[in-house]
Design a protein around this motif. Structure first.
Motif, PDB file in Angstrom:
ATOM      1  N   ASN A 137      -7.239   7.931  -1.584  1.00  0.00           N
ATOM      2  CA  ASN A 137      -6.296   7.493  -0.545  1.00  0.00           C
ATOM      3  C   ASN A 137      -6.461   8.332   0.721  1.00  0.00           C
TER       4      ASN A 137
ATOM      5  N   ASP B 260     -10.980  -1.974  -6.241  1.00  0.00           N
ATOM      6  CA  ASP B 260      -9.535  -2.180  -6.439  1.00  0.00           C
ATOM      7  C   ASP B 260      -8.948  -3.047  -5.316  1.00  0.00           C
TER       8      ASP B 260
ATOM      9  N   SER C 204      -5.632  11.777  -9.258  1.00  0.00           N
ATOM     10  CA  SER C 204      -4.660  10.672  -9.137  1.00  0.00           C
ATOM     11  C   SER C 204      -4.845   9.754 -10.336  1.00  0.00           C
ATOM     12  N   THR C 205      -3.956   8.784 -10.459  1.00  0.00           N
ATOM     13  CA  THR C 205      -3.942   7.990 -11.701  1.00  0.00           C
ATOM     14  C   THR C 205      -5.181   7.111 -11.866  1.00  0.00           C
ATOM     15  N   GLN C 206      -5.757   6.650 -10.755  1.00  0.00           N
ATOM     16  CA  GLN C 206      -6.895   5.713 -10.785  1.00  0.00           C
ATOM     17  C   GLN C 206      -6.518   4.370 -11.428  1.00  0.00           C
TER      18      GLN C 206
ATOM     19  N   TYR D 213       1.014  15.317 -10.592  1.00  0.00           N
ATOM     20  CA  TYR D 213       0.464  14.291  -9.702  1.00  0.00           C
ATOM     21  C   TYR D 213       0.809  14.536  -8.227  1.00  0.00           C
TER      22      TYR D 213
HETATM   23  C1  LIG Z   1      -7.030   1.702   4.621  1.00  0.00           C
HETATM   24  C2  LIG Z   1      -6.506   1.616   3.202  1.00  0.00           C
HETATM   25  C3  LIG Z   1      -6.874   0.552   2.392  1.00  0.00           C
HETATM   26  C4  LIG Z   1      -6.379   0.453   1.081  1.00  0.00           C
HETATM   27  N1  LIG Z   1      -6.768  -0.609   0.289  1.00  0.00           N
HETATM   28  C5  LIG Z   1      -6.250  -0.733  -0.956  1.00  0.00           C
HETATM   29  C6  LIG Z   1      -6.598  -1.829  -1.789  1.00  0.00           C
HETATM   30  O1  LIG Z   1      -7.347  -2.736  -1.419  1.00  0.00           O
HETATM   31  N2  LIG Z   1      -6.090  -1.855  -3.049  1.00  0.00           N
HETATM   32  C7  LIG Z   1      -5.236  -0.894  -3.508  1.00  0.00           C
HETATM   33  O2  LIG Z   1      -4.786  -0.965  -4.650  1.00  0.00           O
HETATM   34  N3  LIG Z   1      -4.867   0.133  -2.716  1.00  0.00           N
HETATM   35  C8  LIG Z   1      -5.353   0.248  -1.473  1.00  0.00           C
HETATM   36  N4  LIG Z   1      -4.986   1.327  -0.701  1.00  0.00           N
HETATM   37  C9  LIG Z   1      -3.943   2.248  -1.190  1.00  0.00           C
HETATM   38  C10 LIG Z   1      -4.430   3.493  -1.939  1.00  0.00           C
HETATM   39  O3  LIG Z   1      -5.418   4.159  -1.205  1.00  0.00           O
HETATM   40  C11 LIG Z   1      -4.973   3.179  -3.332  1.00  0.00           C
HETATM   41  O4  LIG Z   1      -4.032   2.389  -4.030  1.00  0.00           O
HETATM   42  C12 LIG Z   1      -5.196   4.443  -4.141  1.00  0.00           C
HETATM   43  O5  LIG Z   1      -6.089   5.301  -3.476  1.00  0.00           O
HETATM   44  C13 LIG Z   1      -5.754   4.089  -5.492  1.00  0.00           C
HETATM   45  O6  LIG Z   1      -5.976   5.217  -6.279  1.00  0.00           O
HETATM   46  P1  LIG Z   1      -4.991   5.572  -7.483  1.00  0.00           P
HETATM   47  O7  LIG Z   1      -4.792   4.389  -8.354  1.00  0.00           O
HETATM   48  O8  LIG Z   1      -5.533   6.788  -8.124  1.00  0.00           O
HETATM   49  O9  LIG Z   1      -3.653   5.878  -6.708  1.00  0.00           O
HETATM   50  P2  LIG Z   1      -2.405   6.838  -7.089  1.00  0.00           P
HETATM   51  O10 LIG Z   1      -2.287   7.880  -6.037  1.00  0.00           O
HETATM   52  O11 LIG Z   1      -2.514   7.310  -8.481  1.00  0.00           O
HETATM   53  O12 LIG Z   1      -1.165   5.861  -6.932  1.00  0.00           O
HETATM   54  C14 LIG Z   1      -0.677   5.063  -8.017  1.00  0.00           C
HETATM   55  C15 LIG Z   1      -0.645   3.616  -7.581  1.00  0.00           C
HETATM   56  O13 LIG Z   1       0.270   3.458  -6.498  1.00  0.00           O
HETATM   57  C16 LIG Z   1      -0.218   2.459  -5.599  1.00  0.00           C
HETATM   58  N5  LIG Z   1      -0.446   3.041  -4.274  1.00  0.00           N
HETATM   59  C17 LIG Z   1      -0.647   4.340  -3.965  1.00  0.00           C
HETATM   60  N6  LIG Z   1      -0.760   4.495  -2.631  1.00  0.00           N
HETATM   61  C18 LIG Z   1      -0.639   3.266  -2.086  1.00  0.00           C
HETATM   62  C19 LIG Z   1      -0.670   2.751  -0.758  1.00  0.00           C
HETATM   63  N7  LIG Z   1      -0.840   3.548   0.320  1.00  0.00           N
HETATM   64  N8  LIG Z   1      -0.532   1.429  -0.580  1.00  0.00           N
HETATM   65  C20 LIG Z   1      -0.360   0.583  -1.617  1.00  0.00           C
HETATM   66  N9  LIG Z   1      -0.309   1.017  -2.897  1.00  0.00           N
HETATM   67  C21 LIG Z   1      -0.456   2.337  -3.124  1.00  0.00           C
HETATM   68  C22 LIG Z   1      -1.528   1.949  -6.174  1.00  0.00           C
HETATM   69  O14 LIG Z   1      -1.258   0.795  -6.915  1.00  0.00           O
HETATM   70  C23 LIG Z   1      -1.970   3.087  -7.085  1.00  0.00           C
HETATM   71  O15 LIG Z   1      -2.809   2.668  -8.142  1.00  0.00           O
HETATM   72  C24 LIG Z   1      -5.488   1.441   0.599  1.00  0.00           C
HETATM   73  C25 LIG Z   1      -5.129   2.520   1.423  1.00  0.00           C
HETATM   74  C26 LIG Z   1      -5.639   2.606   2.706  1.00  0.00           C
HETATM   75  C27 LIG Z   1      -5.222   3.777   3.571  1.00  0.00           C
END
Ligand SMILES: Cc1cc2nc3c(=O)[nH]c(=O)nc-3n(C[C@H](O)[C@H](O)[C@H](O)COP(=O)(O)OP(=O)(O)OC[C@H]3O[C@@H](n4cnc5c(N)ncnc54)[C@H](O)[C@@H]3O)c2cc1C
Length: 466
Positions: A388, A419, A277-279, A264
């Motif tokens: 992200n 999300d 990523s995990t999604q 990851y």
């Molecule tokens: C401008 C902006 C807006 C965003 N809006 C949201 C939103 O509305 N909802 C949301 O869940 N995330 C948001 N994020 C954070 C992040 O982009 C997403 O959580 C992530 O892309 C989701 O994909 P993933 O589950 O595969 O993440 P992974 O990379 O697999 O991460 C695992 C989990 O960690 C948490 N996480 C990871 N990065 C962040 C971060 N920067 N901030 C907070 N939590 C994080 C999430 O819960 C995510 O599901 C935002 C980031 C940015 C830069």
């Protein structure tokens, strides 16, 4: 729009039915039975007092509101994801002998009426951190009070309860790294609870009451909107399906079936496909997956299979999510203000002018002429998701290159993201605007450099722009 309006009419109930008392359980952003601490407390209470049990979800007025910039607050893809989650939850609840009533109504108005109709001494629910949710909690507690009913809240959306944080909320560190180090050193994430094996029956009086489940009506309404807007594009990273089952299957796939968790940290800046990523975020946002459960699954993976920096990094990111939750809880309404969490002295957010509306519209439609930005915005518009890496770049571009008020971007994301999580979304936007926690004046990304680094062969841009 809804033909069936819930009303306070009390039908003629038998004496026994009126004597029967019930517990009400209000689902908010916690659409799950596993590791739902408010649910477990509610079931215990009902059992102890021999009470009936009614579970509720409200499609509240926010679903049909627009924000001050005119964006719909609930986009079709997110509504679809929530409705799928509710369909599944309803079946799961019925299999365990319970009942879920979905109402198209304001919970603050209807819950006190329901408490009276079903003779309830308690409403149980999850506690949330952002201003609209906390205001709902305060208003509801007050309204219930006049019906001799209490509101009992528990932490379910976060890894820690406020009482488990190793500092008072007012001492929340300003910088993520300090927060992470402190919680890693001095706090622990409690073990997740199993699903209940059965649920108490719904009140007998429910059959005679004016309340009936409106989930099918809501589904029909949003199906129509979906037809107009168009289904999620097949190029999506993945077509997330609502509900705890699909969320748990996603974790099984990412951890146990494919061991993707082991790489990851190296892949997490990817842009294409469902493996980088995990999604987990859509399921976390609606609460179909518990962050505590995911946390403990990473530890179990490390015990049973392998521990490396990538397996740890999933927890590292969950702590980012956690940090934004507590920032939102501490700062309240300030998070949604132009100058965010910064003091008077640091106030320098650009003003919203006519030109910026034009810039904003080009950005939102994916028509800026910057291919990396446009590709990401197309992905967001057509799927409700963006990586992200993409989110950081498009936010930086809107704020620092186009000079637009960061809240217009945050509101647009709120409308479009499946999300959407208020604390994570507004916290990340404020952070990039330089008005969040750890405020630095410029968090500007060189979007051309980023495109070269993360999309060196242009595959991502080609995927969305051709
Ligand atoms: C401008 C902006 C807006 C965003 N809006 C949201 C939103 O509305 N909802 C949301 O869940 N995330 C948001 N994020 C954070 C992040 O982009 C997403 O959580 C992530 O892309 C989701 O994909 P993933 O589950 O595969 O993440 P992974 O990379 O697999 O991460 C695992 C989990 O960690 C948490 N996480 C990871 N990065 C962040 C971060 N920067 N901030 C907070 N939590 C994080 C999430 O819960 C995510 O599901 C935002 C980031 C940015 C830069």
């Amino acid at each position: 729009m809804m033909s069936h309006q819930a009303s306070s009419n009390q039908s003629t109930f038998s004496k026994e039915e009126m004597a029967e008392s019930s517990i009400l359980f209000w689902f908010r952003h916690d659409l799950r039975l596993r590791d739902n601490r408010s649910l477990s407390a509610a079931l215990k209470h009902a059992k102890k007092h021999n009470q009936r049990f009614l579970m509720l979800y409200f499609c509240d007025p926010l679903w049909r509101q627009t924000d001050p910039f005119g964006h719909e607050r609930m986009g079709v893809y997110r509504a679809q994801f929530i409705l799928e989650s509710l369909q599944e939850l309803k079946l799961e609840i019925e299999e365990l002998g319970g009942e879920l009533l979905v109402l198209d109504a304001d919970p603050i108005v209807e819950l006190p009426r329901l408490a009276q109709t079903f003779n309830s001494d308690y409403v149980f629910a999850s506690r949330h951190v952002c201003t609209e949710e906390t205001r709902q909690e305060q208003d509801l507690a007050q309204a219930l009070d006049s019906k001799n009913c209490k509101l009992a809240l528990a932490w379910n959306h976060t890894l820690y309860g406020q009482q488990n944080l190793p500092f008072a909320l007012g001492d929340l560190p300003d910088i993520y790294t300090q927060f992470r180090k402190q919680v890693e050193r001095s706090a622990s994430v409690v073990a997740p609870l199993d699903k209940p094996s059965r649920l108490q029956e719904a009140p007998q009086a429910l059959n005679d009451s004016a309340y009936s489940c409106q989930l099918q009506d809501l589904q029909a309404e949003w199906d129509e909107k979906l037809k107009e807007y168009g289904q999620r594009d097949q190029r999506a990273t993945m077509l997330h399906k609502g509900g705890a089952k699909a969320g748990e299957e996603r974790l099984a796939f990412y951890f146990w079936d494919t061991a993707l968790i082991e790489s990851y940290k190296e892949t997490r800046n990817g842009l294409i496909g469902d493996r980088y990523s995990t999604q987990f975020s859509p399921w976390l946002a609606v609460g179909a997956l518990s962050p505590r459960w995911i946390w403990h699954e990473t530890l179990r993976y490390e015990d049973e299979v392998k521990a490396n920096s990538s397996t740890y990094w999933v927890r590292f990111e969950l702590l980012w999510r956690e940090y934004f939750q507590w920032v939102a809880y501490l700062y309240g309404a300030a998070l949604f203000k132009p100058y965010g969490l910064t003091s008077e002295l640091q106030r320098k957010t650009p003003k919203l002018g006519r030109a910026s509306v034009k810039h904003f519209q080009r950005w939102a439609r994916g028509e800026t002429g910057n291919e990396f930005i446009d590709a990401n915005m197309k992905e967001l518009n057509l799927t409700g998701f963006m990586s992200n890496r993409g989110r950081q770049n498009v936010a930086s571009y809107l704020i620092h290159d186009l000079g637009v008020d960061w809240r217009m971007g945050a509101g647009y994301f709120e409308s479009k993201l499946i999300d959407y999580d208020p604390a994570a979304n507004w916290g990340n936007w404020a952070y990039i605007a330089g008005v969040g926690n750890d405020p630095r004046p410029q968090r500007k990304f060189n979007t051309y450099g980023q495109a070269e680094r993360y999309d060196a062969r242009g595959e991502y841009r080609a995927l969305w722009l051709n």
